[in-house]
Design a protein around this motif. Structure first.
Motif, PDB file in Angstrom:
ATOM      1  N   LEU A   1       0.835  -1.196   0.000  1.00 55.42           N
ATOM      2  CA  LEU A   1       0.000   0.000   0.000  1.00 55.42           C
ATOM      3  C   LEU A   1       0.869   1.244   0.000  1.00 55.42           C
ATOM      4  N   HIS A   2       0.451   2.222  -0.798  1.00 55.14           N
ATOM      5  CA  HIS A   2       1.133   3.516  -0.840  1.00 55.14           C
ATOM      6  C   HIS A   2       0.117   4.595  -0.472  1.00 55.14           C
ATOM      7  N   PRO A   3       0.016   4.926   0.810  1.00 57.23           N
ATOM      8  CA  PRO A   3      -0.955   5.941   1.220  1.00 57.23           C
ATOM      9  C   PRO A   3      -0.465   7.341   0.863  1.00 57.23           C
ATOM     10  N   GLY A   4      -1.404   8.169   0.436  1.00 58.03           N
ATOM     11  CA  GLY A   4      -1.110   9.566   0.150  1.00 58.03           C
ATOM     12  C   GLY A   4      -2.105  10.470   0.853  1.00 58.03           C
ATOM     13  N   ARG A   5      -1.956  11.750   0.686  1.00 58.29           N
ATOM     14  CA  ARG A   5      -2.842  12.698   1.365  1.00 58.29           C
ATOM     15  C   ARG A   5      -4.277  12.583   0.867  1.00 58.29           C
ATOM     16  N   LYS A   6      -4.433  12.339  -0.441  1.00 57.77           N
ATOM     17  CA  LYS A   6      -5.778  12.300  -1.011  1.00 57.77           C
ATOM     18  C   LYS A   6      -6.126  10.958  -1.633  1.00 57.77           C
ATOM     19  N   SER A   7      -5.151  10.118  -1.830  1.00 61.67           N
ATOM     20  CA  SER A   7      -5.437   8.831  -2.471  1.00 61.67           C
ATOM     21  C   SER A   7      -4.482   7.777  -1.944  1.00 61.67           C
ATOM     22  N   THR A   8      -4.915   6.539  -2.032  1.00 63.45           N
ATOM     23  CA  THR A   8      -4.094   5.398  -1.630  1.00 63.45           C
ATOM     24  C   THR A   8      -4.004   4.423  -2.795  1.00 63.45           C
ATOM     25  N   VAL A   9      -2.799   3.973  -3.078  1.00 63.32           N
ATOM     26  CA  VAL A   9      -2.563   3.069  -4.196  1.00 63.32           C
ATOM     27  C   VAL A   9      -2.181   1.696  -3.654  1.00 63.32           C
ATOM     28  N   LEU A  10      -2.809   0.674  -4.191  1.00 65.09           N
ATOM     29  CA  LEU A  10      -2.424  -0.704  -3.922  1.00 65.09           C
ATOM     30  C   LEU A  10      -1.596  -1.183  -5.101  1.00 65.09           C
ATOM     31  N   GLU A  11      -0.310  -1.406  -4.859  1.00 62.87           N
ATOM     32  CA  GLU A  11       0.612  -1.824  -5.903  1.00 62.87           C
ATOM     33  C   GLU A  11       0.824  -3.330  -5.833  1.00 62.87           C
ATOM     34  N   ILE A  12       0.653  -3.995  -6.951  1.00 64.93           N
ATOM     35  CA  ILE A  12       0.757  -5.449  -7.018  1.00 64.93           C
ATOM     36  C   ILE A  12       1.882  -5.845  -7.957  1.00 64.93           C
ATOM     37  N   ASP A  13       2.697  -6.781  -7.500  1.00 66.58           N
ATOM     38  CA  ASP A  13       3.784  -7.313  -8.318  1.00 66.58           C
ATOM     39  C   ASP A  13       3.517  -8.794  -8.561  1.00 66.58           C
ATOM     40  N   PRO A  14       2.862  -9.134  -9.684  1.00 70.80           N
ATOM     41  CA  PRO A  14       2.576 -10.550  -9.954  1.00 70.80           C
ATOM     42  C   PRO A  14       3.834 -11.285 -10.389  1.00 70.80           C
ATOM     43  N   PHE A  15       3.960 -12.531  -9.917  1.00 69.80           N
ATOM     44  CA  PHE A  15       5.118 -13.348 -10.262  1.00 69.80           C
ATOM     45  C   PHE A  15       4.911 -14.145 -11.545  1.00 69.80           C
ATOM     46  N   ARG A  16       3.691 -14.243 -11.985  1.00 77.57           N
ATOM     47  CA  ARG A  16       3.398 -15.053 -13.162  1.00 77.57           C
ATOM     48  C   ARG A  16       2.196 -14.453 -13.876  1.00 77.57           C
ATOM     49  N   PRO A  17       1.968 -14.841 -15.117  1.00 75.63           N
ATOM     50  CA  PRO A  17       0.802 -14.329 -15.831  1.00 75.63           C
ATOM     51  C   PRO A  17      -0.500 -14.739 -15.140  1.00 75.63           C
ATOM     52  N   LEU A  18      -1.459 -13.828 -15.073  1.00 73.38           N
ATOM     53  CA  LEU A  18      -2.769 -14.106 -14.517  1.00 73.38           C
ATOM     54  C   LEU A  18      -3.812 -14.036 -15.611  1.00 73.38           C
ATOM     55  N   THR A  19      -4.813 -14.881 -15.512  1.00 74.90           N
ATOM     56  CA  THR A  19      -5.889 -14.848 -16.488  1.00 74.90           C
ATOM     57  C   THR A  19      -6.745 -13.602 -16.272  1.00 74.90           C
ATOM     58  N   ALA A  20      -7.589 -13.309 -17.238  1.00 76.06           N
ATOM     59  CA  ALA A  20      -8.478 -12.158 -17.112  1.00 76.06           C
ATOM     60  C   ALA A  20      -9.400 -12.317 -15.906  1.00 76.06           C
ATOM     61  N   VAL A  21      -9.872 -13.537 -15.676  1.00 80.11           N
ATOM     62  CA  VAL A  21     -10.745 -13.792 -14.521  1.00 80.11           C
ATOM     63  C   VAL A  21      -9.970 -13.570 -13.225  1.00 80.11           C
ATOM     64  N   GLN A  22      -8.750 -14.045 -13.165  1.00 77.40           N
ATOM     65  CA  GLN A  22      -7.936 -13.859 -11.964  1.00 77.40           C
ATOM     66  C   GLN A  22      -7.618 -12.384 -11.736  1.00 77.40           C
ATOM     67  N   ARG A  23      -7.305 -11.657 -12.800  1.00 74.92           N
ATOM     68  CA  ARG A  23      -7.030 -10.222 -12.653  1.00 74.92           C
ATOM     69  C   ARG A  23      -8.242  -9.496 -12.104  1.00 74.92           C
ATOM     70  N   ALA A  24      -9.403  -9.854 -12.609  1.00 76.08           N
ATOM     71  CA  ALA A  24     -10.619  -9.204 -12.127  1.00 76.08           C
ATOM     72  C   ALA A  24     -10.858  -9.502 -10.647  1.00 76.08           C
ATOM     73  N   GLU A  25     -10.574 -10.729 -10.238  1.00 76.04           N
ATOM     74  CA  GLU A  25     -10.760 -11.086  -8.830  1.00 76.04           C
ATOM     75  C   GLU A  25      -9.747 -10.361  -7.945  1.00 76.04           C
ATOM     76  N   VAL A  26      -8.499 -10.245  -8.422  1.00 77.10           N
ATOM     77  CA  VAL A  26      -7.487  -9.501  -7.676  1.00 77.10           C
ATOM     78  C   VAL A  26      -7.895  -8.040  -7.522  1.00 77.10           C
ATOM     79  N   GLU A  27      -8.387  -7.448  -8.597  1.00 74.54           N
ATOM     80  CA  GLU A  27      -8.791  -6.043  -8.536  1.00 74.54           C
ATOM     81  C   GLU A  27      -9.979  -5.844  -7.598  1.00 74.54           C
TER      82      GLU A  27
END
Length: 367
Positions: A315-341
């Motif tokens: 997590l990268h918290p900021g004054r007005k917004s917070t970003v969740l940064e993800i570093d995937p180790f392998r390719p994810l399917t579209a369904v998996q990406r949607a579930e992660v998001e």
């Protein structure tokens, strides 16, 4: 012959015990008891670990427990800081003593040669009976009596030979603070249990982490020579083998789901015991992924996809917004990406309610 369990089936069993296949409808205190504590040297990690495991969890559920002394942070298994109930503090602290002794005899061996450790521990208890001290303050105060010794080593002797609680506001969500010690006897009103109930503790470990080998139990505890405990328990346990022929023990009625049971996306915090409590961790993390999660700087927060570690997050918290940064180790399917998001969006709402949220991949989603 004992039944053979594959890596994936062992992983599903572990996830079921850890409340990561389905969030549990229990309180934070009940979950911490079920997990036999949560590794907690990253002060806020247990908040995220409980959020990932419970249907209903708010930060006050944990913060209030720390403030009213139902929950405590103390060095236990593997000489690492754990969040446990006050009752488990008394039960587990004697069990952890061999791991605490080993740290003194390895990492601090040269610094403590010839030192009367019992005298240092007694002096530390006397100091803490008068006021709560940080590790630095404790070490410097002891250094006045032992001027030829390193203050850090002296403070560690007290930490490892005397049950010391890390006091709030340390680890209280939104407040925090420096580590400051009190003795467990002063903070929770009683010292450790007089005798260690090793059989009871091993049974609880198996309930939370099984099926497991003797080496797995010893890895979790940070101690050796536990075979006699498992041999005594053997008539009460189910016995299996893994794909390599290693003997595994478990509670007969414990959940052991099918290997193909659906495992939802989950965000594990730094130092989660799911990844630290087995000698063979391949049931949930590959060797390649382990090297990327467990670094010289500690254990990174891990992303579970289909029951296995598939990346890290931060997590990268900021004054007005917070970003969740993800570093995937392998390719994810579209369904998996949607579930992660989707799960990531819920994590952001928990961590920074009301802020603008963004989920991004470290190097772009790979397909």
């Amino acid at each position: 012959m004992p039944r053979t369990w594959g890596r994936r089936a062992l992983g599903r069993a572990l996830l079921a015990r850890q409340m990561l296949l389905e969030r549990a409808d229990v309180t934070a205190e009940e979950a911490i008891t079920r997990l036999v504590g949560m590794q907690a040297q990253a002060p806020y990690a247990p908040y995220f670990g409980l959020w990932s495991r419970l249907r209903r969890f708010g930060v006050a559920d944990l913060a209030d427990g720390l403030n009213d002394r139902r929950l405590v942070r103390i060095a236990l298994m593997r000489s690492t800081i754990h969040l446990v109930t006050a009752a488990d503090c008394r039960l587990l602290r004697p069990w952890a003593q061999p791991a605490l002794d080993r740290e003194l005899n390895t990492a601090f061996r040269s610094a403590l040669t010839g030192l009367d450790r019992a005298a240092v521990a007694e002096a530390g208890r006397a100091l803490l009976s008068r006021r709560n001290l940080t590790p630095g303050e404790l070490g410097m105060a002891l250094n006045e009596q032992w001027p030829d010794r390193e203050p850090r080593a002296l403070a560690t002797v007290v930490r490892n030979l005397t049950p010391l609680i890390q006091l709030p506001p340390r680890a209280v969500w939104g407040i925090g603070g420096a580590t400051r010690y009190a003795t467990a006897a002063d903070w929770v009103g009683a010292g450790p249990d007089a005798e260690t109930d090793g059989e009871r503790i091993v049974l609880r470990y198996l309930a939370a982490f099984g099926p497991a080998s003797i080496s797995d139990v010893q890895t979790w505890a940070g101690r050796t020579r536990l075979r006699p405990v498992l041999d005594t328990l053997r008539p009460r346990l189910a016995v299996f083998r893994d794909e390599h022929g290693v003997e595994l023990f478990d509670l007969p009625e414990a959940p052991r789901p099918d290997a193909d049971t659906y495992a939802p996306v989950r965000f594990l915090p730094e130092y989660d015991n799911l990844l630290a409590s087995h000698a063979d961790r391949t049931r949930v993390i590959s060797e390649e992924a382990r090297k990327r999660v467990m670094t010289s700087n500690g254990m990174r927060a891990a992303l579970l996809v289909d029951g296995e570690v598939a990346g890290t997050w931060k997590l990268h918290p900021g004054r007005k917004s917070t970003v969740l940064e993800i570093d995937p180790f392998r390719p994810l399917t579209a369904v998996q990406r949607a579930e992660v998001e989707a799960e990531g969006g819920r994590l952001l709402e928990f961590a920074a309610p009301g802020a603008n949220h963004h989920v991004r991949s470290w190097d772009g989603w790979r397909t």
